[in-house]
Design an enzyme around this catalytic site. Structure first.
Site, mmCIF file in Angstrom:
data_model
loop_
_atom_site.group_PDB
_atom_site.id
_atom_site.type_symbol
_atom_site.label_atom_id
_atom_site.label_comp_id
_atom_site.label_asym_id
_atom_site.label_seq_id
_atom_site.Cartn_x
_atom_site.Cartn_y
_atom_site.Cartn_z
ATOM 1 N N GLY A 233 0.832 -1.204 0.000
ATOM 2 C CA GLY A 233 0.000 0.000 0.000
ATOM 3 C C GLY A 233 0.860 1.245 0.000
ATOM 4 O O GLY A 233 2.096 1.168 0.054
ATOM 5 N N GLY B 236 -6.712 -5.003 3.425
ATOM 6 C CA GLY B 236 -7.020 -5.635 2.148
ATOM 7 C C GLY B 236 -7.535 -4.687 1.100
ATOM 8 O O GLY B 236 -7.883 -5.103 -0.006
ATOM 9 N N GLU C 35 -0.492 -10.642 3.525
ATOM 10 C CA GLU C 35 -0.263 -9.751 4.672
ATOM 11 C C GLU C 35 -0.594 -10.447 5.982
ATOM 12 O O GLU C 35 0.135 -10.314 6.973
ATOM 13 C CB GLU C 35 -1.114 -8.483 4.527
ATOM 14 C CG GLU C 35 -0.616 -7.553 3.430
ATOM 15 C CD GLU C 35 -1.527 -6.367 3.168
ATOM 16 O OE1 GLU C 35 -1.035 -5.366 2.644
ATOM 17 O OE2 GLU C 35 -2.732 -6.443 3.471
ATOM 18 N N LYS D 84 -7.566 6.670 9.648
ATOM 19 C CA LYS D 84 -7.891 5.227 9.707
ATOM 20 C C LYS D 84 -8.404 4.787 11.089
ATOM 21 O O LYS D 84 -8.786 3.641 11.266
ATOM 22 C CB LYS D 84 -6.649 4.395 9.341
ATOM 23 C CG LYS D 84 -5.911 4.828 8.081
ATOM 24 C CD LYS D 84 -6.593 4.386 6.840
ATOM 25 C CE LYS D 84 -5.854 4.750 5.561
ATOM 26 N NZ LYS D 84 -4.611 4.074 5.331
#
Ligand code: 5RP
Length: 260
Positions: A34, A103, A111, A129
């Site tokens: 990411g 994900g 992961e 987040k």
């Protein structure tokens, strides 16, 4: 501010910069996937190049493997490394117990395997987040291609009896085609809005035939490092029960961009 770096990239960079302080010479390091994890890979690459840090990296996707090799990190497979000292990865959501939804980038399976095979999992993130309750971000579920429509229908049926607010399931797409993960599977995104019992949700999902893994990370994450746009960094360690704050110098961030 650091020149052209956006506030969000500054936050991601300082989180990554603080997190790589956990990495010591000789360690085997799991590397997430990411945009936030990419900053961590760049920071590790800088330590390898400039400070002679000797580490072995295990990437969680082909994207991360390519970037790690590009910045000079020695990359091996998980089977070669077997067990890792630490994994550093991003997240899509985290709550007060450091449970995660991951994900969004489609790499949840590798992961989760890599993080679980690590003494410590450190999540790097920006403040957006952090959630009171998991579920606003669609929960990714990796399913095998064989009978995926049946698997999706079974998941939808299962969701009705769960403590969630939304019940829509959509297939992740790559243009007109179904999205395909590094493992050759597909992803069903569950739009749940709120997950009342993430632990139960995770267990029940993994009981559905055809489901390989889901994006709920329960009791896996040990530390969350949250970067802010002004260079402040908060570190929450769930095992130590600590919450610390420090300041990171982010003036060099642009050089890391320029190097790649
Ligand atoms: C990939 C992930 C990522 O860690 C998650 O999607 C966060 O990504 P970003 O740092 O780009 O916001 O789980 O599968």
């Amino acid at each position: 501010m650091a020149g052209n770096l956006s506030p969000i990239d500054t936050a991601k960079f300082v989180a990554a910069k603080r997190a790589v302080e956990y990495v010591e010479d000789g360690m085997r390091v799991g590397m997430g996937t990411g945009s936030t994890a990419a900053w961590m890979v760049r920071c590790l690459g800088e330590l390898v190049r400039d400070d002679g840090l000797n580490i072995t990296g295990v990437p969680t996707s082909t994207r991360t493997a390519e970037l790690a090799q590009q910045v000079g990190i020695n990359v091996v497979t998980l089977d070669e490394a077997r067990w890792l000292d630490v994994t550093i990865d991003g997240t899509d959501e985290f709550d007060a117990e450091l449970c995660l939804i991951k994900g969004g980038g489609g790499a949840l399976l590798q992961e989760k395997i890599v993080a679980t095979a690590s003494d410590k999992m450190i999540v790097i993130t920006d403040p957006s987040k952090h959630v009171e309750q998991l579920g606003a971000f669609p929960l990714p579920v990796e399913v095998i291609p064989f009978g995926w429509q049946t698997t999706k229908a079974l998941i939808e049926e299962m969701m009705v009896s769960m403590d969630v607010l939304g019940h829509t399931a959509t297939m992740r797409m790559n243009g007109e085609a179904l999205y395909v993960t590094d493992e050759g599977n597909h992803i069903v995104d569950l739009h749940l809005t709120r997950i009342g019992n993430p632990r139960q949700m995770s267990l029940v999902l993994n009981q559905v035939p055809g489901v390989v893994e889901n994006g709920l990370f329960i009791d896996i994450c040990d530390v969350v490092v949250t970067g802010h746009a002004d260079g402040r960094v908060e570190v929450i360690d769930i095992n130590e029960g600590t919450h610390e704050e420090s300041q990171i110098d982010f003036a060099e961030a642009e050089n890391l961009f320029a190097d790649i």
